[in-house]
Structures are given as structure tokens and as C-alpha cells.
Design a protein around this motif. Structure first.
Motif, PDB file in Angstrom:
ATOM      1  N   TYR A  42       0.832  -1.208   0.000  1.00 13.13           N
ATOM      2  CA  TYR A  42       0.000   0.000   0.000  1.00 13.13           C
ATOM      3  C   TYR A  42       0.866   1.257   0.000  1.00 13.13           C
ATOM      4  O   TYR A  42       0.642   2.175  -0.789  1.00 13.13           O
ATOM      5  CB  TYR A  42      -0.949   0.016   1.213  1.00 13.13           C
ATOM      6  N   GLN A  43       1.871   1.282   0.876  1.00  7.44           N
ATOM      7  CA  GLN A  43       2.739   2.452   0.960  1.00  7.44           C
ATOM      8  C   GLN A  43       3.508   2.649  -0.343  1.00  7.44           C
ATOM      9  O   GLN A  43       3.592   3.745  -0.856  1.00  7.44           O
ATOM     10  CB  GLN A  43       3.691   2.286   2.140  1.00  7.44           C
ATOM     11  N   GLU A  44       4.050   1.589  -0.901  1.00  7.44           N
ATOM     12  CA  GLU A  44       4.900   1.705  -2.082  1.00  7.44           C
ATOM     13  C   GLU A  44       4.106   2.085  -3.335  1.00  7.44           C
ATOM     14  O   GLU A  44       4.591   2.828  -4.178  1.00  7.44           O
ATOM     15  CB  GLU A  44       5.651   0.387  -2.311  1.00  7.44           C
ATOM     16  N   VAL A  45       2.884   1.616  -3.445  1.00  9.77           N
ATOM     17  CA  VAL A  45       2.074   1.913  -4.631  1.00  9.77           C
ATOM     18  C   VAL A  45       1.411   3.288  -4.515  1.00  9.77           C
ATOM     19  O   VAL A  45       1.390   4.054  -5.470  1.00  9.77           O
ATOM     20  CB  VAL A  45       1.021   0.813  -4.873  1.00  9.77           C
ATOM     21  N   LEU A  46       0.892   3.614  -3.344  1.00  6.68           N
ATOM     22  CA  LEU A  46       0.135   4.857  -3.203  1.00  6.68           C
ATOM     23  C   LEU A  46       1.018   6.083  -2.960  1.00  6.68           C
ATOM     24  O   LEU A  46       0.752   7.149  -3.504  1.00  6.68           O
ATOM     25  CB  LEU A  46      -0.896   4.719  -2.084  1.00  6.68           C
ATOM     26  N   GLU A  47       2.049   5.958  -2.147  1.00  5.57           N
ATOM     27  CA  GLU A  47       2.944   7.094  -1.855  1.00  5.57           C
ATOM     28  C   GLU A  47       4.283   6.550  -1.369  1.00  5.57           C
ATOM     29  O   GLU A  47       4.536   6.446  -0.172  1.00  5.57           O
ATOM     30  CB  GLU A  47       2.337   8.005  -0.795  1.00  5.57           C
ATOM     31  N   PRO A  48       5.185   6.199  -2.318  1.00  6.62           N
ATOM     32  CA  PRO A  48       6.481   5.662  -1.911  1.00  6.62           C
ATOM     33  C   PRO A  48       7.270   6.667  -1.076  1.00  6.62           C
ATOM     34  O   PRO A  48       7.288   7.855  -1.387  1.00  6.62           O
ATOM     35  CB  PRO A  48       7.189   5.355  -3.220  1.00  6.62           C
ATOM     36  N   LEU A  49       7.888   6.163  -0.023  1.00  5.78           N
ATOM     37  CA  LEU A  49       8.678   6.986   0.877  1.00  5.78           C
ATOM     38  C   LEU A  49      10.124   6.500   0.887  1.00  5.78           C
ATOM     39  O   LEU A  49      10.374   5.300   0.744  1.00  5.78           O
ATOM     40  CB  LEU A  49       8.123   6.912   2.304  1.00  5.78           C
ATOM     41  N   ARG A  50      11.052   7.421   1.091  1.00  5.17           N
ATOM     42  CA  ARG A  50      12.463   7.080   1.160  1.00  5.17           C
ATOM     43  C   ARG A  50      13.163   7.995   2.155  1.00  5.17           C
ATOM     44  O   ARG A  50      12.777   9.145   2.337  1.00  5.17           O
ATOM     45  CB  ARG A  50      13.158   7.262  -0.194  1.00  5.17           C
ATOM     46  N   ILE A  51      14.219   7.468   2.779  1.00  6.83           N
ATOM     47  CA  ILE A  51      15.137   8.300   3.553  1.00  6.83           C
ATOM     48  C   ILE A  51      16.089   8.930   2.544  1.00  6.83           C
ATOM     49  O   ILE A  51      16.592   8.245   1.654  1.00  6.83           O
ATOM     50  CB  ILE A  51      15.940   7.449   4.561  1.00  6.83           C
ATOM     51  N   LEU A  52      16.330  10.215   2.657  1.00  4.92           N
ATOM     52  CA  LEU A  52      17.284  10.905   1.788  1.00  4.92           C
ATOM     53  C   LEU A  52      18.583  11.095   2.562  1.00  4.92           C
ATOM     54  O   LEU A  52      18.575  11.623   3.675  1.00  4.92           O
ATOM     55  CB  LEU A  52      16.731  12.272   1.361  1.00  4.92           C
ATOM     56  N   THR A  53      19.680  10.632   1.989  1.00  6.51           N
ATOM     57  CA  THR A  53      21.000  10.924   2.530  1.00  6.51           C
ATOM     58  C   THR A  53      21.708  11.827   1.519  1.00  6.51           C
ATOM     59  O   THR A  53      21.523  11.670   0.317  1.00  6.51           O
ATOM     60  CB  THR A  53      21.829   9.649   2.767  1.00  6.51           C
ATOM     61  N   SER A  54      22.483  12.751   2.025  1.00  4.66           N
ATOM     62  CA  SER A  54      23.112  13.716   1.133  1.00  4.66           C
ATOM     63  C   SER A  54      24.363  14.286   1.785  1.00  4.66           C
ATOM     64  O   SER A  54      24.698  13.942   2.921  1.00  4.66           O
ATOM     65  CB  SER A  54      22.113  14.845   0.827  1.00  4.66           C
TER      66      SER A  54
END
Length: 121
Positions: A42-54
Motif C-alpha cells: 500500500y505504501q509503495e504503490v500509493l505514496e512511496p517513501l524514502r530516507i534521503l542521505t546527502s
């Protein structure tokens, strides 16, 4: 109707998921062994989330230091957040910086902060 195939990364099982989607709504999820697989789909299809490292710059210094988001952000705004990090170098007067220090609050109106992941003296 569209069928998306995903591999769940929420646990070591790595279940192969089949997600039936129609007009932006999930009709069914199959292939998961546990509830986490369904939640991941559900999370990946509807609103994928990621941690951003920079990396973030410090005015007057060549060597950048590492930062990350305090929690996952929507994948669709990752490049906007990276651009904001790059365009806002830290002033040398803000030193020292410690692991966990909040450097940017509410990046790109996401409700998520950018935090230091290394000490800078």
C-alpha cells in the motif's frame, strides 16, 4: 486494471508481491506471508517513501559533511529536497555541528527535518 509486482523489503523474507491496481486504488495484494507485506504494498504503490542521505556544504570549506532526513519523505520530492540542501550551505559560525543536530527544519514543507550524521568541528 494493472498488476504491479514488488519485492517487500520490510523483513528478511523478501516476499514477491502482486498488487492489483485500478484507477489509483488497490484492489488486492497477494504473495505476502505477513501483514508487513500488505502494508509495504500500500505504501509503495500509493505514496512511496524514502530516507534521503546527502552531503551538505559549509561556507568557506571545501569538504562537505553527511546529512539525512529525520524520517522518510515522499519519493516525488527527493530531488527538490536535495536541491534545497545544496542551496543552503551552513555558515561557519554555526560550528560545531554534532550528530543529530537539526540543520533544516521542515524541508520542502514535508514535516521532516534534515539532521547531521557526523560531527563537524
Amino acid at each position: 486494471m494493472d498488476v504491479k509486482q514488488l519485492v517487500c523489503i520490510n523483513c528478511p523474507m523478501g516476499c514477491r508481491l502482486n498488487v492489483e491496481v485500478d484507477e489509483g486504488k488497490i484492489l488486492s495484494v497477494s504473495g505476502n506471508i505477513c501483514k508487513r507485506g500488505e502494508e509495504f504494498a500500500y505504501q509503495e504503490v500509493l505514496e512511496p517513501l524514502r530516507i534521503l542521505t546527502s552531503l551538505m556544504r559549509i561556507e568557506g570549506r571545501e569538504k562537505p559533511f553527511s546529512v539525512k532526513t529525520s524520517s522518510p519523505i515522499p519519493k516525488r520530492i527527493i530531488f527538490d529536497c536535495a536541491n534545497q540542501i545544496f542551496s543552503q550551505p551552513i555558515k561557519s559560525s554555526a560550528l560545531p555541528i554534532h550528530v543529530g543536530d537539526i540543520l533544516i527544519t521542515n524541508i520542502c514543507d514535508s514535516g521532516v527535518d534534515i539532521i547531521a550524521t557526523q560531527d563537524v568541528i
